[in-house]
Design a protein around this motif. Sequence first.
Motif, PDB file in Angstrom:
ATOM      1  N   THR A 147      -0.594  -5.268  -2.425  1.00  0.00           N
ATOM      2  CA  THR A 147      -0.731  -4.633  -1.343  1.00  0.00           C
ATOM      3  C   THR A 147      -0.238  -5.170  -0.023  1.00  0.00           C
ATOM      4  O   THR A 147      -0.118  -6.196   0.130  1.00  0.00           O
ATOM      5  CB  THR A 147      -2.422  -4.432  -1.314  1.00  0.00           C
ATOM      6  OG1 THR A 147      -2.779  -3.768  -0.094  1.00  0.00           O
ATOM      7  CG2 THR A 147      -2.912  -5.829  -1.097  1.00  0.00           C
ATOM      8  N   GLU A 148       0.118  -4.253   0.890  1.00  0.00           N
ATOM      9  CA  GLU A 148       0.640  -4.557   2.051  1.00  0.00           C
ATOM     10  C   GLU A 148      -0.598  -4.582   3.041  1.00  0.00           C
ATOM     11  O   GLU A 148      -0.435  -4.955   4.381  1.00  0.00           O
ATOM     12  CB  GLU A 148       1.461  -3.403   2.912  1.00  0.00           C
ATOM     13  CG  GLU A 148       2.881  -3.495   2.243  1.00  0.00           C
ATOM     14  CD  GLU A 148       3.753  -2.621   2.883  1.00  0.00           C
ATOM     15  OE1 GLU A 148       4.700  -2.937   3.438  1.00  0.00           O
ATOM     16  OE2 GLU A 148       3.552  -1.463   2.603  1.00  0.00           O
ATOM     17  N   LEU A 149      -1.873  -4.469   2.774  1.00  0.00           N
ATOM     18  CA  LEU A 149      -3.027  -4.058   3.709  1.00  0.00           C
ATOM     19  C   LEU A 149      -3.724  -5.456   3.722  1.00  0.00           C
ATOM     20  O   LEU A 149      -4.392  -5.884   2.637  1.00  0.00           O
ATOM     21  CB  LEU A 149      -3.697  -2.757   3.526  1.00  0.00           C
ATOM     22  CG  LEU A 149      -3.117  -1.471   3.269  1.00  0.00           C
ATOM     23  CD1 LEU A 149      -3.772  -0.195   2.735  1.00  0.00           C
ATOM     24  CD2 LEU A 149      -2.313  -1.458   4.858  1.00  0.00           C
ATOM     25  N   PRO A 150      -3.824  -6.143   4.800  1.00  0.00           N
ATOM     26  CA  PRO A 150      -4.936  -7.251   4.880  1.00  0.00           C
ATOM     27  C   PRO A 150      -6.231  -6.854   4.686  1.00  0.00           C
ATOM     28  O   PRO A 150      -6.887  -7.766   4.050  1.00  0.00           O
ATOM     29  CB  PRO A 150      -4.695  -7.843   6.378  1.00  0.00           C
ATOM     30  CG  PRO A 150      -3.416  -7.182   6.792  1.00  0.00           C
ATOM     31  CD  PRO A 150      -3.354  -5.976   6.023  1.00  0.00           C
TER      32      PRO A 150
ATOM     33  N   SER B 258     -11.107  -7.452  -1.360  1.00  0.00           N
ATOM     34  CA  SER B 258     -11.003  -7.789  -2.848  1.00  0.00           C
ATOM     35  C   SER B 258     -11.568  -9.233  -2.765  1.00  0.00           C
ATOM     36  O   SER B 258     -12.306  -9.743  -3.908  1.00  0.00           O
ATOM     37  CB  SER B 258      -9.505  -7.750  -3.211  1.00  0.00           C
ATOM     38  OG  SER B 258      -9.300  -6.251  -3.241  1.00  0.00           O
ATOM     39  N   ILE B 259     -11.270 -10.112  -2.037  1.00  0.00           N
ATOM     40  CA  ILE B 259     -11.494 -11.691  -1.946  1.00  0.00           C
ATOM     41  C   ILE B 259     -13.169 -11.706  -1.884  1.00  0.00           C
ATOM     42  O   ILE B 259     -13.605 -12.337  -2.551  1.00  0.00           O
ATOM     43  CB  ILE B 259     -10.721 -12.368  -1.018  1.00  0.00           C
ATOM     44  CG1 ILE B 259      -9.342 -12.429  -1.451  1.00  0.00           C
ATOM     45  CG2 ILE B 259     -11.160 -13.863  -0.684  1.00  0.00           C
ATOM     46  CD1 ILE B 259      -8.350 -13.039  -0.270  1.00  0.00           C
ATOM     47  N   LYS B 260     -13.653 -10.862  -0.962  1.00  0.00           N
ATOM     48  CA  LYS B 260     -15.096 -11.090  -0.711  1.00  0.00           C
ATOM     49  C   LYS B 260     -15.753 -10.418  -1.924  1.00  0.00           C
ATOM     50  O   LYS B 260     -17.204 -10.714  -2.204  1.00  0.00           O
ATOM     51  CB  LYS B 260     -15.519 -10.191   0.573  1.00  0.00           C
ATOM     52  CG  LYS B 260     -14.973 -10.766   1.683  1.00  0.00           C
ATOM     53  CD  LYS B 260     -15.509 -10.341   3.056  1.00  0.00           C
ATOM     54  CE  LYS B 260     -14.622  -9.185   3.523  1.00  0.00           C
ATOM     55  NZ  LYS B 260     -14.991  -8.531   4.768  1.00  0.00           N
ATOM     56  N   GLU B 261     -15.389  -9.766  -2.685  1.00  0.00           N
ATOM     57  CA  GLU B 261     -15.751  -9.134  -4.021  1.00  0.00           C
ATOM     58  C   GLU B 261     -15.778 -10.127  -5.176  1.00  0.00           C
ATOM     59  O   GLU B 261     -16.182  -9.885  -6.242  1.00  0.00           O
ATOM     60  CB  GLU B 261     -15.025  -7.655  -4.360  1.00  0.00           C
ATOM     61  CG  GLU B 261     -15.362  -6.617  -3.297  1.00  0.00           C
ATOM     62  CD  GLU B 261     -16.672  -6.461  -3.284  1.00  0.00           C
ATOM     63  OE1 GLU B 261     -17.551  -6.004  -4.491  1.00  0.00           O
ATOM     64  OE2 GLU B 261     -17.637  -6.454  -2.052  1.00  0.00           O
ATOM     65  N   GLY B 262     -14.860 -11.230  -5.010  1.00  0.00           N
ATOM     66  CA  GLY B 262     -14.883 -12.338  -6.015  1.00  0.00           C
ATOM     67  C   GLY B 262     -13.562 -12.071  -6.459  1.00  0.00           C
ATOM     68  O   GLY B 262     -13.398 -13.249  -7.530  1.00  0.00           O
TER      69      GLY B 262
ATOM     70  N   MET C 172      -4.213 -13.846   9.617  1.00  0.00           N
ATOM     71  CA  MET C 172      -4.703 -12.325   9.553  1.00  0.00           C
ATOM     72  C   MET C 172      -5.938 -12.691   8.788  1.00  0.00           C
ATOM     73  O   MET C 172      -7.128 -11.897   8.718  1.00  0.00           O
ATOM     74  CB  MET C 172      -4.018 -11.316   9.129  1.00  0.00           C
ATOM     75  CG  MET C 172      -2.944 -10.687  10.283  1.00  0.00           C
ATOM     76  SD  MET C 172      -2.178  -9.493   9.835  1.00  0.00           S
ATOM     77  CE  MET C 172      -0.791 -10.053   9.030  1.00  0.00           C
ATOM     78  N   VAL C 173      -5.795 -13.137   7.458  1.00  0.00           N
ATOM     79  CA  VAL C 173      -6.802 -13.281   6.337  1.00  0.00           C
ATOM     80  C   VAL C 173      -8.121 -14.115   6.985  1.00  0.00           C
ATOM     81  O   VAL C 173      -9.236 -13.733   6.907  1.00  0.00           O
ATOM     82  CB  VAL C 173      -6.267 -13.923   5.266  1.00  0.00           C
ATOM     83  CG1 VAL C 173      -7.659 -14.445   4.115  1.00  0.00           C
ATOM     84  CG2 VAL C 173      -5.195 -12.927   4.570  1.00  0.00           C
TER      85      VAL C 173
END
Length: 509
Positions: free
Chosen positions: A237-240, A246-250, A159-160
């Motif tokens: 978090t349970e939400l992909p 958050s990963i794309k924000e650094g 999913m990620v």
Amino acid sequence: MKRKSTKKKQQSLFPSTLEEVEKDLNEKALNSSPDFTMKVVETESNQRVGFYFLYSIIKPQVVYEQIISPIQKAKKTLDIKAIDNMIVLPNSKQESNIDEIAKKLLQGAVCIYIENDQSCLMHSVPLQEHRSIDRAETESLIFGPQMAFTGSIETNLNMVRNMIDTPHLKIERFILGNKIPNEIQMIYMNDIANEENVNELRKRLTSLQSEDIMNASVLSQKIEDNPYSFFPQYIVTELPDRFTYSIKEGKIGILVDNSSAGIVAPITFSSFFESTDDIYGRWVIGSFTRLMRMFAMIMSITLTPLYVAALTFHYEVIPEALLLSLGESRNRVPFPPLMETLILETMMEFIREAGARLPTKVGQTMGIVGGIVIGQAVVQAGFTSNILIILVALSALASFTTPDYVMGTSLRILRFPIILLAGTFGFVGIFFMVAFIIIHLLRLRSLHRPYTAPIYPFRFSDFDQSQVRIPFALNKRRATSLLPKKTKRKKSNADQHPLFNTKGKDIDE
């Protein structure tokens, strides 16, 4: 020398007969496990080949069709290399150590052994039972993808990857625990995430020696900066979509095998009051709801303490008309305001906990009916006043606006010591406790990054990334609090809109 030789002999099984291997594995390594199975096949070249596995955690159809069947039909003399070439499954490994063989069997591998050979071949074919992709239980969304992480780390990673389709996505794999190993994956954007944050989190994961990492929540508590704090320092978090955003924000994400949640680090205090619904909705709505959640948080921890302090020490701050109403409402109440409030707050926690532990449909009915019936009964019995019922209900509703369940629960617990100090010292007690919480938040860190950024250290330029939400056309940079490698975002189609791109054009055009 003799002792050393004995130890080495205990660790190695080979060369042996198939029956001796079965006995040694079952008794010395697997403690006579009832699901341990040996399947013996004789090839056309009169070779005896043994297959050892735990039938409860392997895929039986794959084992028979892709491992046993090709070997059984072999017409030439086989060795380990020939068997490895015949089987098309990945992740094969040659092994001769009993402990390593047992460890891989417990992880869903099949041991293939040619009688009287020097080693065996291990193939991993685990059967993993996990729930299907479904809606999140503890976090809800109005817009966006209505799906949650599952217990399978492979499914979660799929999913990620589907949401972040770029070669800059970096994944690092860790195995934590010796007796009970568990797979951990650290995920980040190598062109955006701060290198110091990545190195610090990698250091904490590699230095962690623990055998009881059941899920992401447990792992997050073991690698926190301050494990004694009331406040969580990572988001679980349970939400992909929240995880990948958050990963794309650094930021850095962590997935744990057999856990239906992911960890996000580092974070700030305001991150717990943000939701991906703020991104999917209009910017005005997103800004309003974020500010409303922050106001609700303050109200949830101060509303009932202010009631206790005012009625116990500071009658002068209450308007005269309201004071008369309060006097009439409390006329039959036999308890002081402190005891009255603690009783009602405790009853509210009982109803909330009972509703959470009961089945979903029964729990919802219990929460509604229990709140109405008990609230009306305690007022009629004279245990509390009508006004306090309203204040406790407002505090409870305000605490439910926090998107993160752990943070919402922490704030509800903090309400009790504030109530006690309010009943003992009045407004002074409230101010003392609030000041203590603020000082603690200012000292708190998340992966060595300030927990209260961008308020402290103050960065006005980051307020549009936390406290409010601005239109996408103006959102051209990332928050600098986490020190990402790239603060500027790539230009989007919104930047080409005529309203924002008027260079070289007349205003009437």
